[in-house]
Design a protein around this motif. Structure first.
Motif, PDB file in Angstrom:
ATOM      1  N   HIS A  95     -64.464 -11.281  -3.929  1.00 19.39           N
ATOM      2  CA  HIS A  95     -65.851 -11.447  -4.346  1.00 19.39           C
ATOM      3  C   HIS A  95     -66.354 -10.122  -4.890  1.00 19.39           C
ATOM      4  O   HIS A  95     -66.207  -9.092  -4.245  1.00 19.39           O
ATOM      5  CB  HIS A  95     -66.674 -11.913  -3.155  1.00 19.39           C
ATOM      6  CG  HIS A  95     -67.886 -12.678  -3.534  1.00 19.39           C
ATOM      7  ND1 HIS A  95     -68.947 -12.821  -2.709  1.00 19.39           N
ATOM      8  CD2 HIS A  95     -68.212 -13.363  -4.656  1.00 19.39           C
ATOM      9  CE1 HIS A  95     -69.876 -13.545  -3.281  1.00 19.39           C
ATOM     10  NE2 HIS A  95     -69.444 -13.882  -4.474  1.00 19.39           N
ATOM     11  N   ASP A  96     -66.894 -10.123  -6.073  1.00 20.79           N
ATOM     12  CA  ASP A  96     -67.341  -8.899  -6.744  1.00 20.79           C
ATOM     13  C   ASP A  96     -68.634  -8.408  -6.109  1.00 20.79           C
ATOM     14  O   ASP A  96     -69.628  -9.124  -6.076  1.00 20.79           O
ATOM     15  CB  ASP A  96     -67.545  -9.180  -8.237  1.00 20.79           C
ATOM     16  CG  ASP A  96     -67.739  -7.924  -9.047  1.00 20.79           C
ATOM     17  OD1 ASP A  96     -68.550  -7.069  -8.658  1.00 20.79           O
ATOM     18  OD2 ASP A  96     -67.082  -7.804 -10.096  1.00 20.79           O
ATOM     19  N   ASP A  99     -71.529  -8.207  -8.776  1.00 23.11           N
ATOM     20  CA  ASP A  99     -72.008  -9.467  -9.346  1.00 23.11           C
ATOM     21  C   ASP A  99     -71.588 -10.591  -8.417  1.00 23.11           C
ATOM     22  O   ASP A  99     -70.431 -11.028  -8.429  1.00 23.11           O
ATOM     23  CB  ASP A  99     -71.432  -9.674 -10.756  1.00 23.11           C
ATOM     24  CG  ASP A  99     -71.963 -10.918 -11.439  1.00 23.11           C
ATOM     25  OD1 ASP A  99     -72.611 -11.767 -10.772  1.00 23.11           O
ATOM     26  OD2 ASP A  99     -71.730 -11.058 -12.649  1.00 23.11           O
ATOM     27  N   SER A 101     -71.867 -13.622  -8.441  1.00 23.35           N
ATOM     28  CA  SER A 101     -71.482 -14.911  -9.016  1.00 23.35           C
ATOM     29  C   SER A 101     -70.025 -14.956  -9.455  1.00 23.35           C
ATOM     30  O   SER A 101     -69.563 -15.998  -9.919  1.00 23.35           O
ATOM     31  CB  SER A 101     -72.386 -15.251 -10.208  1.00 23.35           C
ATOM     32  OG  SER A 101     -72.113 -14.383 -11.297  1.00 23.35           O
ATOM     33  N   VAL A 102     -69.282 -13.845  -9.296  1.00 22.93           N
ATOM     34  CA  VAL A 102     -67.900 -13.818  -9.782  1.00 22.93           C
ATOM     35  C   VAL A 102     -66.936 -13.245  -8.736  1.00 22.93           C
ATOM     36  O   VAL A 102     -67.346 -12.571  -7.794  1.00 22.93           O
ATOM     37  CB  VAL A 102     -67.756 -13.008 -11.096  1.00 22.93           C
ATOM     38  CG1 VAL A 102     -68.590 -13.615 -12.206  1.00 22.93           C
ATOM     39  CG2 VAL A 102     -68.098 -11.554 -10.905  1.00 22.93           C
ATOM     40  N   TRP A 103     -65.665 -13.528  -8.938  1.00 27.12           N
ATOM     41  CA  TRP A 103     -64.565 -12.982  -8.150  1.00 27.12           C
ATOM     42  C   TRP A 103     -63.665 -12.239  -9.126  1.00 27.12           C
ATOM     43  O   TRP A 103     -63.298 -12.773 -10.179  1.00 27.12           O
ATOM     44  CB  TRP A 103     -63.784 -14.101  -7.457  1.00 27.12           C
ATOM     45  CG  TRP A 103     -64.467 -14.623  -6.223  1.00 27.12           C
ATOM     46  CD1 TRP A 103     -64.103 -14.381  -4.934  1.00 27.12           C
ATOM     47  CD2 TRP A 103     -65.617 -15.465  -6.145  1.00 27.12           C
ATOM     48  NE1 TRP A 103     -64.963 -15.008  -4.069  1.00 27.12           N
ATOM     49  CE2 TRP A 103     -65.903 -15.693  -4.791  1.00 27.12           C
ATOM     50  CE3 TRP A 103     -66.452 -16.050  -7.095  1.00 27.12           C
ATOM     51  CZ2 TRP A 103     -66.965 -16.462  -4.363  1.00 27.12           C
ATOM     52  CZ3 TRP A 103     -67.517 -16.828  -6.681  1.00 27.12           C
ATOM     53  CH2 TRP A 103     -67.765 -17.015  -5.322  1.00 27.12           C
ATOM     54  N   THR A 104     -63.310 -11.011  -8.794  1.00 24.48           N
ATOM     55  CA  THR A 104     -62.535 -10.163  -9.695  1.00 24.48           C
ATOM     56  C   THR A 104     -61.504  -9.371  -8.902  1.00 24.48           C
ATOM     57  O   THR A 104     -61.343  -9.562  -7.705  1.00 24.48           O
ATOM     58  CB  THR A 104     -63.454  -9.170 -10.452  1.00 24.48           C
ATOM     59  OG1 THR A 104     -64.131  -8.356  -9.483  1.00 24.48           O
ATOM     60  CG2 THR A 104     -64.466  -9.872 -11.331  1.00 24.48           C
ATOM     61  N   ARG A 120     -60.920 -12.822 -13.758  1.00 24.93           N
ATOM     62  CA  ARG A 120     -62.306 -13.045 -13.338  1.00 24.93           C
ATOM     63  C   ARG A 120     -62.488 -14.535 -13.145  1.00 24.93           C
ATOM     64  O   ARG A 120     -62.120 -15.327 -14.021  1.00 24.93           O
ATOM     65  CB  ARG A 120     -63.297 -12.548 -14.384  1.00 24.93           C
ATOM     66  CG  ARG A 120     -64.748 -12.669 -13.881  1.00 24.93           C
ATOM     67  CD  ARG A 120     -65.724 -12.294 -14.945  1.00 24.93           C
ATOM     68  NE  ARG A 120     -65.882 -13.464 -15.797  1.00 24.93           N
ATOM     69  CZ  ARG A 120     -66.919 -13.667 -16.581  1.00 24.93           C
ATOM     70  NH1 ARG A 120     -67.871 -12.780 -16.677  1.00 24.93           N
ATOM     71  NH2 ARG A 120     -67.007 -14.750 -17.314  1.00 24.93           N
ATOM     72  N   LYS A 122     -65.393 -17.492 -12.213  1.00 25.19           N
ATOM     73  CA  LYS A 122     -66.835 -17.710 -12.120  1.00 25.19           C
ATOM     74  C   LYS A 122     -67.118 -19.209 -12.013  1.00 25.19           C
ATOM     75  O   LYS A 122     -66.884 -19.958 -12.966  1.00 25.19           O
ATOM     76  CB  LYS A 122     -67.545 -17.152 -13.355  1.00 25.19           C
ATOM     77  CG  LYS A 122     -69.053 -17.298 -13.285  1.00 25.19           C
ATOM     78  CD  LYS A 122     -69.733 -16.629 -14.449  1.00 25.19           C
ATOM     79  CE  LYS A 122     -71.240 -16.721 -14.287  1.00 25.19           C
ATOM     80  NZ  LYS A 122     -71.946 -15.969 -15.314  1.00 25.19           N
ATOM     81  N   ASN A 142     -60.381 -17.563 -21.966  1.00 23.96           N
ATOM     82  CA  ASN A 142     -61.032 -18.359 -20.924  1.00 23.96           C
ATOM     83  C   ASN A 142     -60.443 -19.748 -20.877  1.00 23.96           C
ATOM     84  O   ASN A 142     -60.084 -20.314 -21.908  1.00 23.96           O
ATOM     85  CB  ASN A 142     -62.522 -18.510 -21.209  1.00 23.96           C
ATOM     86  CG  ASN A 142     -63.320 -17.280 -20.917  1.00 23.96           C
ATOM     87  OD1 ASN A 142     -62.854 -16.360 -20.272  1.00 23.96           O
ATOM     88  ND2 ASN A 142     -64.537 -17.248 -21.405  1.00 23.96           N
TER      89      ASN A 142
END
Length: 149
Positions: A95-96, A99, A101-104, A120, A122, A142
């Motif tokens: 989990h970022d 941010d 709302s995203v996982w990176t 990434r 989302k 994407n």
């Protein structure tokens, strides 16, 4: 008295169920149908799981019956020659912190060409879709995956 408490607890559980489902749906954890970004064909089912805050995604099912016994011939690491079924294609995503709302921070491997990209993830559409981005430097690709469960 016990009947009133049981009724109140049942009502509370029913009221909180949508909140719990929404919280679960807003993460990449679950089973996803992968869609080829070029052909738009359904390719596989990938299960993303979490352990210790780290996400891993494995191919759970290949939708093309002719490809059931394929191995990752083009992989260049320890996955080379391993069966596609069960292959970890997403590794080490977190989990970022910048941010929510995203996982990176992890990587994704395209088993068709063996290339590994930074990752990434989302969730979109209230967790019903997952934007999966693989990138090298400023270049990215994407895919939108569809939640199965």
């Amino acid at each position: 008295m016990n009947k009133k408490i049981a009724t109140a607890l049942a009502a509370l559980a029913a009221a909180l169920a949508p909140v719990a489902a929404l919280a679960q749906a807003a993460t990449p954890v679950g089973l996803w149908k992968t869609i080829d970004d070029e052909s738009k064909a359904e390719k596989s089912l990938v299960r993303i799981s979490e352990a210790g805050g780290v996400l891993t995604g494995r191919i759970e099912k290949i939708l093309d019956p002719a490809r059931q016994n394929e191995v990752c011939d083009k992989c260049t690491d320890e996955r080379k020659g391993k069966p596609m079924l069960g292959l970890a294609i997403i590794r080490n995503a977190r989990h970022d912190s910048a941010d929510a709302s995203v996982w990176t921070g992890g990587d994704i491997t395209d088993p068709n060409n063996g290339k590994t990209y930074r990752l990434r993830l989302k969730p979109l559409a209230e967790g019903k879709q997952l934007e999966v981005r693989g990138y090298i430097g400023p270049f990215f690709r994407n895919q939108t995956w569809i939640r199965v469960e």
